[in-house]
Design an enzyme around this catalytic site. Structure first.
Site, PDB file in Angstrom:
ATOM      1  N   ASP A  61       0.894  -1.153   0.000  1.00  0.00           N
ATOM      2  CA  ASP A  61       0.000   0.000   0.000  1.00  0.00           C
ATOM      3  C   ASP A  61       0.933   1.203   0.000  1.00  0.00           C
ATOM      4  OD1 ASP A  61      -1.684   2.113   0.380  1.00  0.00           O
ATOM      5  OD2 ASP A  61      -2.838   1.183   2.002  1.00  0.00           O
ATOM      6  N   TYR A 153      -6.815  15.356  -9.006  1.00  0.00           N
ATOM      7  CA  TYR A 153      -5.942  14.424  -9.739  1.00  0.00           C
ATOM      8  C   TYR A 153      -4.891  15.201 -10.525  1.00  0.00           C
ATOM      9  CZ  TYR A 153      -4.544  10.912 -13.219  1.00  0.00           C
ATOM     10  OH  TYR A 153      -3.817  10.076 -14.028  1.00  0.00           O
ATOM     11  N   LYS A 157      -0.747  15.172 -10.265  1.00  0.00           N
ATOM     12  CA  LYS A 157       0.142  14.800 -11.377  1.00  0.00           C
ATOM     13  C   LYS A 157       1.094  15.955 -11.715  1.00  0.00           C
ATOM     14  CE  LYS A 157      -1.198  10.544 -11.878  1.00  0.00           C
ATOM     15  NZ  LYS A 157      -0.295   9.402 -11.677  1.00  0.00           N
ATOM     16  N   THR A 194     -15.660   6.954 -20.696  1.00  0.00           N
ATOM     17  CA  THR A 194     -15.199   8.307 -21.065  1.00  0.00           C
ATOM     18  C   THR A 194     -15.176   8.525 -22.589  1.00  0.00           C
ATOM     19  OG1 THR A 194     -12.855   7.705 -21.118  1.00  0.00           O
ATOM     20  CG2 THR A 194     -13.711   8.448 -18.997  1.00  0.00           C
ATOM     21  N   ASP A 195     -15.802   7.604 -23.342  1.00  0.00           N
ATOM     22  CA  ASP A 195     -15.738   7.713 -24.816  1.00  0.00           C
ATOM     23  C   ASP A 195     -16.243   9.071 -25.309  1.00  0.00           C
ATOM     24  OD1 ASP A 195     -14.848   5.203 -24.641  1.00  0.00           O
ATOM     25  OD2 ASP A 195     -16.532   4.226 -25.656  1.00  0.00           O
TER      26      ASP A 195
HETATM   27  P1  NAD Z   1      -5.607   0.855 -12.929  1.00  0.00           P
HETATM   28  O1  NAD Z   1      -6.685   1.213 -12.000  1.00  0.00           O
HETATM   29  O2  NAD Z   1      -5.899  -0.045 -14.073  1.00  0.00           O
HETATM   30  O3  NAD Z   1      -4.363   0.216 -12.134  1.00  0.00           O
HETATM   31  C1  NAD Z   1      -3.868   0.829 -10.984  1.00  0.00           C
HETATM   32  C2  NAD Z   1      -3.415  -0.227  -9.987  1.00  0.00           C
HETATM   33  O4  NAD Z   1      -2.929   0.461  -8.814  1.00  0.00           O
HETATM   34  C3  NAD Z   1      -4.512  -1.165  -9.526  1.00  0.00           C
HETATM   35  O5  NAD Z   1      -4.115  -2.523  -9.670  1.00  0.00           O
HETATM   36  C4  NAD Z   1      -4.718  -0.822  -8.038  1.00  0.00           C
HETATM   37  O6  NAD Z   1      -5.076  -1.931  -7.240  1.00  0.00           O
HETATM   38  C5  NAD Z   1      -3.346  -0.283  -7.672  1.00  0.00           C
HETATM   39  N1  NAD Z   1      -3.378   0.597  -6.485  1.00  0.00           N
HETATM   40  C6  NAD Z   1      -4.287   1.551  -6.196  1.00  0.00           C
HETATM   41  N2  NAD Z   1      -4.012   2.099  -5.001  1.00  0.00           N
HETATM   42  C7  NAD Z   1      -2.903   1.476  -4.535  1.00  0.00           C
HETATM   43  C8  NAD Z   1      -2.126   1.623  -3.372  1.00  0.00           C
HETATM   44  N3  NAD Z   1      -2.477   2.480  -2.391  1.00  0.00           N
HETATM   45  N4  NAD Z   1      -1.032   0.864  -3.222  1.00  0.00           N
HETATM   46  C9  NAD Z   1      -0.694  -0.043  -4.171  1.00  0.00           C
HETATM   47  N5  NAD Z   1      -1.401  -0.236  -5.301  1.00  0.00           N
HETATM   48  C10 NAD Z   1      -2.488   0.521  -5.486  1.00  0.00           C
HETATM   49  O7  NAD Z   1      -4.999   2.261 -13.462  1.00  0.00           O
HETATM   50  P2  NAD Z   1      -4.079   2.573 -14.745  1.00  0.00           P
HETATM   51  O8  NAD Z   1      -4.937   3.203 -15.766  1.00  0.00           O
HETATM   52  O9  NAD Z   1      -3.256   1.387 -15.084  1.00  0.00           O
HETATM   53  O10 NAD Z   1      -3.169   3.732 -14.119  1.00  0.00           O
HETATM   54  C11 NAD Z   1      -1.846   3.502 -13.677  1.00  0.00           C
HETATM   55  C12 NAD Z   1      -1.145   4.842 -13.505  1.00  0.00           C
HETATM   56  O11 NAD Z   1      -1.144   5.541 -14.756  1.00  0.00           O
HETATM   57  C13 NAD Z   1      -1.808   5.779 -12.505  1.00  0.00           C
HETATM   58  O12 NAD Z   1      -0.820   6.487 -11.776  1.00  0.00           O
HETATM   59  C14 NAD Z   1      -2.583   6.738 -13.385  1.00  0.00           C
HETATM   60  O13 NAD Z   1      -2.790   7.986 -12.775  1.00  0.00           O
HETATM   61  C15 NAD Z   1      -1.643   6.852 -14.561  1.00  0.00           C
HETATM   62  N6  NAD Z   1      -2.291   7.309 -15.792  1.00  0.00           N
HETATM   63  C16 NAD Z   1      -3.384   6.643 -16.278  1.00  0.00           C
HETATM   64  C17 NAD Z   1      -4.006   7.111 -17.431  1.00  0.00           C
HETATM   65  C18 NAD Z   1      -5.232   6.447 -17.997  1.00  0.00           C
HETATM   66  O14 NAD Z   1      -5.904   7.076 -18.836  1.00  0.00           O
HETATM   67  N7  NAD Z   1      -5.556   5.198 -17.633  1.00  0.00           N
HETATM   68  C19 NAD Z   1      -3.488   8.236 -18.086  1.00  0.00           C
HETATM   69  C20 NAD Z   1      -2.365   8.873 -17.574  1.00  0.00           C
HETATM   70  C21 NAD Z   1      -1.774   8.399 -16.418  1.00  0.00           C
END
Ligand code: NAD
Length: 278
Positions: A61, A153, A157, A194-195
């Site tokens: 965590d 958010y 970032k 979000t489409d």
């Molecule tokens: P996701 O929800 O598919 O995966 C995120 C994972 O993080 C999950 O498995 C969740 O269990 C884990 N997690 C959450 N809180 C946690 C904690 N406290 N400790 C440990 N693990 C934890 O999300 P994603 O889309 O794969 O996003 C991954 C990263 O990429 C994030 O930082 C997100 O902000 C960033 N990001 C995502 C997007 C997008 O459009 N999906 C775009 C830009 C940046």
């Protein structure tokens, strides 16, 4: 395409890698011959996926410094010296700023920003001890273009982008590399529904982001946008006067999250992150 040997045998820890971008990155790194440890708060899923892809799963965590420390320790115990930490765990609530529950705002600060600070402070001494290494932070283009409908958010970032650049500056005379990856919309569970809300935002696959992480590790760069042309778009946008920036954003409908999010399609993700904030 890649110099296959560079990452062979390297020990790489990734947070939040039970699914989405983190999991795709783990798979891409294993293809490069790296030894990958995946940490997630969802240990059951992490263990299942680790077994499938040939990684090792541990609970973490990232909000809890002791838990993060244990994750790094477990990785080193299992595989040996750490080469890279990829701070990927993150959550993205969507909705109006004033409607956001305080606990959910806190959870974003704790996971998306505080967790990255913990990760960097815990991994960096290990890398400095080894005299080599690379920290990769998964930020977002929402850390360059502030996003109405995900205000806190965006704030977290922007903070990750600034943190990465500042720490890279402090260690510019070392052999440690730093990268902030800034993806646009990525097709994971996070962006379901979000489409319509983000029609004008380019979307990429988790595998494209994973490819950017591998590229960064092979050929270090401080910032990488995905898709990469958005880095130049951001530079050009920064040169516009504020009235022109506002006009361009209005034309692109940058408030789509507030007006066009499909809440039903998004509910699975929203419920998952609301549970985390309890
Ligand atoms: P996701 O929800 O598919 O995966 C995120 C994972 O993080 C999950 O498995 C969740 O269990 C884990 N997690 C959450 N809180 C946690 C904690 N406290 N400790 C440990 N693990 C934890 O999300 P994603 O889309 O794969 O996003 C991954 C990263 O990429 C994030 O930082 C997100 O902000 C960033 N990001 C995502 C997007 C997008 O459009 N999906 C775009 C830009 C940046």
């Amino acid at each position: 395409m890649y110099k296959k040997q560079k990452l062979k045998g390297k020990v790489i820890a990734i947070t939040g890698a039970a699914r989405g971008i983190g999991l795709a990155t783990a798979e891409a790194l294993i293809q490069q011959g790296a030894q990958v440890s995946i940490g997630d708060i969802d240990l059951e899923l992490a263990q299942r996926e680790a077994q499938r892809i040939g990684a090792q799963a541990f609970y973490v965590d990232v909000r809890d410094r002791n838990s993060f420390s244990q994750f790094i320790h477990n990785t080193i115990q299992y595989y040996g010296s750490l080469y890279s930490l990829i701070n990927n765990a993150g959550i993205m609530p969507m909705g109006a700023f004033l409607d956001e529950e305080p606990a959910l705002a806190d959870a974003q600060i704790d996971i998306n920003f505080r967790g990255v600070i913990y990760g960097m402070q815990l991994a960096l001494p290990e890398l400095l001890k080894n005299g080599v290494g690379h920290i990769v932070n998964i930020a977002s283009l929402a850390g360059r273009f502030a996003l109405p409908g995900s205000a806190v958010y965006s704030g977290t970032k922007f903070a990750v982008v600034g943190l990465t650049e500042a720490v890279a500056g402090e260690y510019r005379n070392s052999k440690i590399q730093f990268t902030a990856i800034m993806p646009s919309k990525v097709l994971t569970e996070l962006t379901t529904g979000t489409d319509q809300a983000s029609k004008t935002i380019p979307s990429v696959t988790p595998q494209q982001v994973a490819h950017a992480v591998v590229s960064a590790l092979l050929k270090p760069q401080l910032f990488i946008a995905v898709p990469d042309y958005l880095q130049s778009v951001h530079r050009a946008y920064g040169l516009l006067p504020q009235w022109a920036q506002r006009g361009a954003r209005r034309m692109l409908g940058d408030d789509g999250i507030l007006t066009k999010l499909d809440h039903q399609a998004h509910s699975g993700y929203a419920n998952r992150i609301n549970e985390l904030a309890k």
